[in-house]
Design an enzyme around this catalytic site. Structure first.
Site, mmCIF file in Angstrom:
data_model
loop_
_atom_site.group_PDB
_atom_site.id
_atom_site.type_symbol
_atom_site.label_atom_id
_atom_site.label_comp_id
_atom_site.label_asym_id
_atom_site.label_seq_id
_atom_site.Cartn_x
_atom_site.Cartn_y
_atom_site.Cartn_z
ATOM 1 N N TYR A 43 0.862 -1.181 0.000
ATOM 2 C CA TYR A 43 0.000 0.000 0.000
ATOM 3 C C TYR A 43 0.896 1.228 0.000
ATOM 4 C CZ TYR A 43 -3.424 3.372 1.825
ATOM 5 O OH TYR A 43 -4.254 4.461 2.010
ATOM 6 N N LYS B 21 4.093 9.539 8.742
ATOM 7 C CA LYS B 21 3.877 8.908 10.046
ATOM 8 C C LYS B 21 4.852 9.384 11.137
ATOM 9 C CE LYS B 21 1.762 4.639 8.230
ATOM 10 N NZ LYS B 21 0.342 4.875 8.222
ATOM 11 N N ASP C 148 9.392 3.787 -0.437
ATOM 12 C CA ASP C 148 8.295 4.296 0.381
ATOM 13 C C ASP C 148 8.630 3.905 1.822
ATOM 14 O OD1 ASP C 148 6.064 4.687 1.874
ATOM 15 O OD2 ASP C 148 4.663 3.744 0.482
HETATM 16 C C1 LIG Z 1 3.863 2.152 3.217
HETATM 17 C C2 LIG Z 1 2.806 3.213 3.238
HETATM 18 N N1 LIG Z 1 2.839 4.195 2.318
HETATM 19 C C3 LIG Z 1 1.921 5.180 2.302
HETATM 20 C C4 LIG Z 1 0.910 5.210 3.223
HETATM 21 C C5 LIG Z 1 -0.097 6.304 3.199
HETATM 22 O O1 LIG Z 1 0.116 7.169 4.248
HETATM 23 P P1 LIG Z 1 -1.062 8.129 4.755
HETATM 24 O O2 LIG Z 1 -2.080 7.268 5.405
HETATM 25 O O3 LIG Z 1 -0.363 9.067 5.687
HETATM 26 O O4 LIG Z 1 -1.599 8.823 3.559
HETATM 27 C C6 LIG Z 1 0.830 4.210 4.208
HETATM 28 C C7 LIG Z 1 -0.236 4.221 5.210
HETATM 29 O O5 LIG Z 1 -0.430 3.328 5.998
HETATM 30 C C8 LIG Z 1 1.801 3.182 4.211
HETATM 31 O O6 LIG Z 1 1.779 2.195 5.109
#
Ligand SMILES: Cc1ncc(COP(=O)(O)O)c(C=O)c1O
Length: 458
Positions: free
Chosen positions: A166, A296, A268
């Site tokens: 994700y 985060k 990411d």
């Molecule tokens: C690996 C990863 N990338 C991107 C995101 C998206 O982040 P946000 O919820 O702050 O938009 C998440 C969210 O859990 C994530 O786990």
């Protein structure tokens, strides 16, 4: 480590335990269940984000402090959920509270830059070895900008992504996140499966999905799409099928392959950055990609995001061809919180602490697994870890597909009924620890896990 001689877990027994534990939980959450009905009058589903309504019901939180949180029924929990891993600095850390209060009293938003930029920027350069940074407000925005930067710099449109990861909820990458096994297609040419209705088919055609931990499949994707691939985005350690670590040489191999085909590599690190090591995956696995996406944990509990990249990648932004913009980008509250989080709380010694707690969790859960001969093993790194309910190693999403979700759900219920809050998402069994977590907290988690093991095998 994978246990060799294991028992088969009886699924009927799990169903029985789920029924018992749900019945035990419900009376503890009367206020949450009632409040959801109130919220539902005006808020779709009674929650702010779809995943806040995970089974068995949404749990509304009153407050948190350090390693603990309290729900609106007054239940106290040891928090291993930590806001999907965002709160490794712990709840209401005095240094972060002080920074937020100081800034709040001086104004919370100007849409003009403030003087915390350099301190946060320098800290991120030190951690992630990329020279230039910009800020945004979520992980979604960070991966959106990373995708666009790779496209802008290559003039190409195709993006390679890993099956089962994700990267946020924007349309360019919302494919094959936890795809239905009936729809995934052959491993060497996985289908690009949209995660929701409403995502344009035109974008689906621009995403090539590959399995994690397999360089040959990336090579195949690049060779079959010569001259079309802008880059690849990857969670350097997968965090939503339990924790799946990259095999030695995989990340460096990706970088070399992509560069040989004129494409970029983006990490990411929304979950791994600032949690698995001081320098996230860049430090933990000794590979510096072209782009790092953060969110985060870097905001100490405020909405945050950051994109780090090479000067080459930032050229279109520096030369005003590409506006990387947002009203709240680098807003003063987040920047003040980030500065305190990164420079005063998540210092190098915080990671020694995470590693020490991780060792206790890993050793404790592993001895329970061995004692009860469970088909499971422990993975993780730094503040992140998980029990993976498989007797063979899970190297990619397809290896995790066969794990019955009822087992991770009963594991969640057992902890919840025994005062430990884990991320409420039945497919994952990931924990996060904070700077406030203690040896006793690790022991409590392990003791609860042992109760589960005993119940499963009785
Ligand atoms: C690996 C990863 N990338 C991107 C995101 C998206 O982040 P946000 O919820 O702050 O938009 C998440 C969210 O859990 C994530 O786990």
């Amino acid at each position: 480590m994978v246990v060799k001689e294991t028992i088969d877990i009886d699924l009927d027994r799990i169903d029985q335990l789920i029924e018992q534990e749900e019945a035990k939980l419900e009376p503890k959450h009367r206020a949450s269940i009632a409040y959801r009905e109130v919220a539902e009058r005006t808020i779709a589903g009674g929650v702010a984000s779809s995943w806040q309504a995970s089974p068995p019901h949404a749990i509304y939180i009153d407050h948190g402090l350090g390693n603990r949180l309290w729900d609106i029924d007054g239940n106290e929990y040891l928090d291993f959920h930590l806001g999907y891993g965002a709160m490794v600095a712990g709840h209401a850390h005095p240094k972060i509270v002080e920074a937020i209060q100081r800034q709040a009293a001086r104004g919370t938003h100007f849409a003009q830059p403030t003087k915390d930029l350099d301190a946060v920027g320098e800290n991120l350069v030190d951690r992630f070895e990329l020279p230039l940074w910009r800020f945004c407000n979520s992980g979604t925005e960070a991966t959106l900008e990373a995708t666009r930067l790779m496209r802008a710099n290559t003039g190409r449109e195709m993006i390679i992504k890993i099956e089962g990861t994700y990267h946020g909820h924007h349309d360019s990458l919302m494919f094959s996140i936890g795809p239905d096994p009936m729809k995934i297609g052959p491993r060497e040419h996985p289908n690009t499966v949209p995660q929701a209705p409403g995502i344009p088919k035109a974008l689906q055609d621009l995403v090539r999905v590959v399995p994690f931990n397999d360089l040959n499949e990336v090579r195949r994707a690049l060779e079959e799409n010569e001259g079309k691939v802008a880059g690849m985005i990857i969670e350097p350690a997968m965090m939503n099928c339990g924790v799946i670590l990259p095999e030695p040489g995989y990340l460096q191999g990706l970088k070399d392959l992509l560069h040989a085909h004129g494409a970029y590599l983006a990490f990411d690190e929304v979950k791994t950055g600032a949690t698995i090591a001081y320098g996230g995956a860049v430090e933990a696995f000794s590979v510096t990609p072209d782009i790092v996406c953060l969110a985060k944990a870097i905001g100490g509990g405020t909405p945050c995001g950051a994109i780090g990249a090479t000067r080459e990648l930032y050229r279109p932004v520096l030369e005003d061809e590409y506006d990387m913009a947002g009203t709240f980008n680098g807003n003063p509250l987040t920047m003040a919180a980030s500065r305190a989080t990164l420079t005063e709380v998540l210092t190098r010694d915080a990671y020694d602490h995470f590693n020490a707690i991780h060792k206790l969790m890993e050793d404790g859960c592993t001895s329970v697994i061995e004692k009860y001969a469970l088909p499971a093993y422990v993975t993780g790194i730094g503040a992140k870890g998980s029990v993976i309910y498989s007797s063979t190693p899970v190297r990619e999403y397809r290896d995790a597909v066969g794990i019955d979700e009822r087992i991770t759900y009963i594991a969640w219920l057992f902890q919840q009924n025994r005062g430990v809050f884990k991320s409420p998402w039945t497919k994952q069994e990931t924990w996060t620890t904070s700077v406030f977590h203690t040896d006793e907290d690790a022991k409590r988690y392990v003791d609860n896990f042992e109760e589960l093991a005993a119940a499963l095998t009785s």
